[in-house]
Scaffold this motif. Structure first.
Motif, PDB file in Angstrom:
ATOM      1  N   ILE A 165      15.307  -1.216  -8.787  1.00  0.00           N
ATOM      2  CA  ILE A 165      14.642  -2.171  -7.897  1.00  0.00           C
ATOM      3  C   ILE A 165      13.311  -1.580  -7.452  1.00  0.00           C
ATOM      4  CG2 ILE A 165      14.773  -3.381  -5.674  1.00  0.00           C
ATOM      5  CD1 ILE A 165      17.823  -3.319  -5.978  1.00  0.00           C
ATOM      6  N   TYR A 166      12.274  -2.412  -7.447  1.00  0.00           N
ATOM      7  CA  TYR A 166      10.953  -2.024  -6.976  1.00  0.00           C
ATOM      8  C   TYR A 166      10.705  -2.663  -5.600  1.00  0.00           C
ATOM      9  CZ  TYR A 166       9.610  -0.445 -11.705  1.00  0.00           C
ATOM     10  OH  TYR A 166       9.527   0.205 -12.919  1.00  0.00           O
ATOM     11  N   PRO A 167      10.979  -1.944  -4.511  1.00  0.00           N
ATOM     12  CA  PRO A 167      10.660  -2.498  -3.197  1.00  0.00           C
ATOM     13  C   PRO A 167       9.174  -2.321  -2.895  1.00  0.00           C
ATOM     14  CG  PRO A 167      11.645  -0.343  -2.942  1.00  0.00           C
ATOM     15  CD  PRO A 167      11.646  -0.642  -4.420  1.00  0.00           C
ATOM     16  N   ALA A 168       8.612  -3.255  -2.160  1.00  0.00           N
ATOM     17  CA  ALA A 168       7.205  -3.184  -1.761  1.00  0.00           C
ATOM     18  C   ALA A 168       7.101  -3.500  -0.279  1.00  0.00           C
ATOM     19  CB  ALA A 168       6.361  -4.157  -2.570  1.00  0.00           C
ATOM     20  N   ALA A 169       6.191  -2.820   0.397  1.00  0.00           N
ATOM     21  CA  ALA A 169       5.993  -3.076   1.823  1.00  0.00           C
ATOM     22  C   ALA A 169       4.611  -2.605   2.240  1.00  0.00           C
ATOM     23  CB  ALA A 169       7.058  -2.371   2.665  1.00  0.00           C
ATOM     24  N   VAL A 170       4.077  -3.262   3.248  1.00  0.00           N
ATOM     25  CA  VAL A 170       2.814  -2.850   3.857  1.00  0.00           C
ATOM     26  C   VAL A 170       3.100  -1.641   4.740  1.00  0.00           C
ATOM     27  CG1 VAL A 170       0.938  -3.564   5.391  1.00  0.00           C
ATOM     28  CG2 VAL A 170       1.935  -5.206   3.779  1.00  0.00           C
ATOM     29  N   THR A 171       2.209  -0.677   4.751  1.00  0.00           N
ATOM     30  CA  THR A 171       2.398   0.484   5.611  1.00  0.00           C
ATOM     31  C   THR A 171       2.167   0.089   7.067  1.00  0.00           C
ATOM     32  OG1 THR A 171       0.091   1.188   5.458  1.00  0.00           O
ATOM     33  CG2 THR A 171       1.625   2.036   3.788  1.00  0.00           C
ATOM     34  N   GLU A 172       2.641   0.912   7.978  1.00  0.00           N
ATOM     35  CA  GLU A 172       2.523   0.608   9.403  1.00  0.00           C
ATOM     36  C   GLU A 172       1.070   0.486   9.834  1.00  0.00           C
ATOM     37  OE1 GLU A 172       3.833  -0.604  12.921  1.00  0.00           O
ATOM     38  OE2 GLU A 172       5.131  -0.160  11.197  1.00  0.00           O
ATOM     39  N   SER A 173       0.172   1.210   9.171  1.00  0.00           N
ATOM     40  CA  SER A 173      -1.252   1.163   9.516  1.00  0.00           C
ATOM     41  C   SER A 173      -2.048   0.328   8.510  1.00  0.00           C
ATOM     42  CB  SER A 173      -1.826   2.581   9.559  1.00  0.00           C
ATOM     43  OG  SER A 173      -1.663   3.229   8.305  1.00  0.00           O
ATOM     44  N   GLY A 174      -1.352  -0.405   7.640  1.00  0.00           N
ATOM     45  CA  GLY A 174      -2.020  -1.148   6.580  1.00  0.00           C
ATOM     46  C   GLY A 174      -2.862  -2.302   7.081  1.00  0.00           C
TER      47      GLY A 174
END
Length: 259
Positions: A220-229
């Motif tokens: 699985i390839y999870p993706a997420a914006v970083t906290e400071s993104g």
């Protein structure tokens, strides 16, 4: 003098009209994406369309998920992280470095055994498959088996088949899965374990055999914006889930997480 001034007003009006009709790209920003090396070919094809539509500039840094995660831990200014497994994303999330509300399972993939174009076909890797004989004193190219997702999946599959002990001394470990692909493509290793999508981008290799998906954890390839993104990173993540982007991912051997 009066005619000259009139001409100036006409020219000014035309210029202003032209500027008004021109596309407005004010507020364009640069989005820095950290992405698993196996995504390079697909993202290099997908990204330009997003840039044209939004005016934003997307810079993608490719490496092993483990390397990218550690860089984020050390303060690298990534806006978006796309990992090739859930574990590295979980680590960053547990440390408060990711925007958990943005996290999605973006893609899936499969695991294959590759060889040169003249390599004998095996079909499906089974417990009775004699990989050592197939290697013929050569090396099995794999990404780092204890850190890089492709290597972790590959080792798990071989262990499930009871083949790891047979070949572990013949494994040539590389920094990422594309480096393992390159070893086989260059003829430096007769066989390698990579993702199905990797095998499709290199015409000097062929799929020699596949691995059943139940031999290793789900890819699985999870993706997420970083906290400071930057907020614009969310727009890019949304675009990666669009029909246009998904078509490219599927064409290049990836799978959708719900398929």
């Amino acid at each position: 003098m009066i005619l000259s001034l009139a001409r100036r007003f006409v020219v000014a009006a035309v210029v202003l009209g032209t500027l008004t009709l021109a596309p407005v790209r004010a507020g364009a920003v640069e989005i820095l994406v950290f992405a698993a090396a196996s995504l390079k070919t697909a993202l290099d094809e997908i990204t330009p369309a997003f840039e044209r539509q939004t005016g934003h500039e997307v810079t993608v840094s490719y490496a092993a998920s483990s390397v990218l995660a550690r860089q984020i831990q050390l303060g690298a200014p990534a806006d978006l992280f796309i990992s090739a497994n859930v574990d590295w994303m979980d680590v960053l999330q547990d440390q408060g470095l990711m925007d958990t509300t943005s996290r999605v399972d973006l893609l899936g993939n499969g695991l294959v055994l590759i060889g040169g174009t003249n390599q004998e076909q095996i079909g499906v890797v089974q417990p009775e498959t004699d990989l050592s004989a197939a290697l013929d004193d050569g090396y099995l190219a794999m990404a780092l088996v204890d850190a890089v997702p492709a290597g972790i999946y590959g080792k798990a599959a071989l262990q499930s088949l009871g083949l790891w002990g047979e070949v572990q001394d013949q494994v040539a470990q590389t920094d990422n899965v594309r480096a393992a692909l390159a070893l086989v493509a260059a003829g430096a290793a007769p066989l390698g374990i990579v993702y199905r999508s990797d095998a499709q981008v290199e015409n000097r290799v062929q799929v020699v055999a596949s691995f059943s998906s139940d031999l290793h954890p789900p890819i699985i390839y999870p993706a997420a914006v970083t906290e400071s993104g930057a907020p614009e990173a969310t727009a890019f993540l949304d675009y990666l889930q669009s029909d246009a982007a998904r078509t490219i991912f599927l064409e290049q051997g990836f799978a959708l997480p719900d398929s």
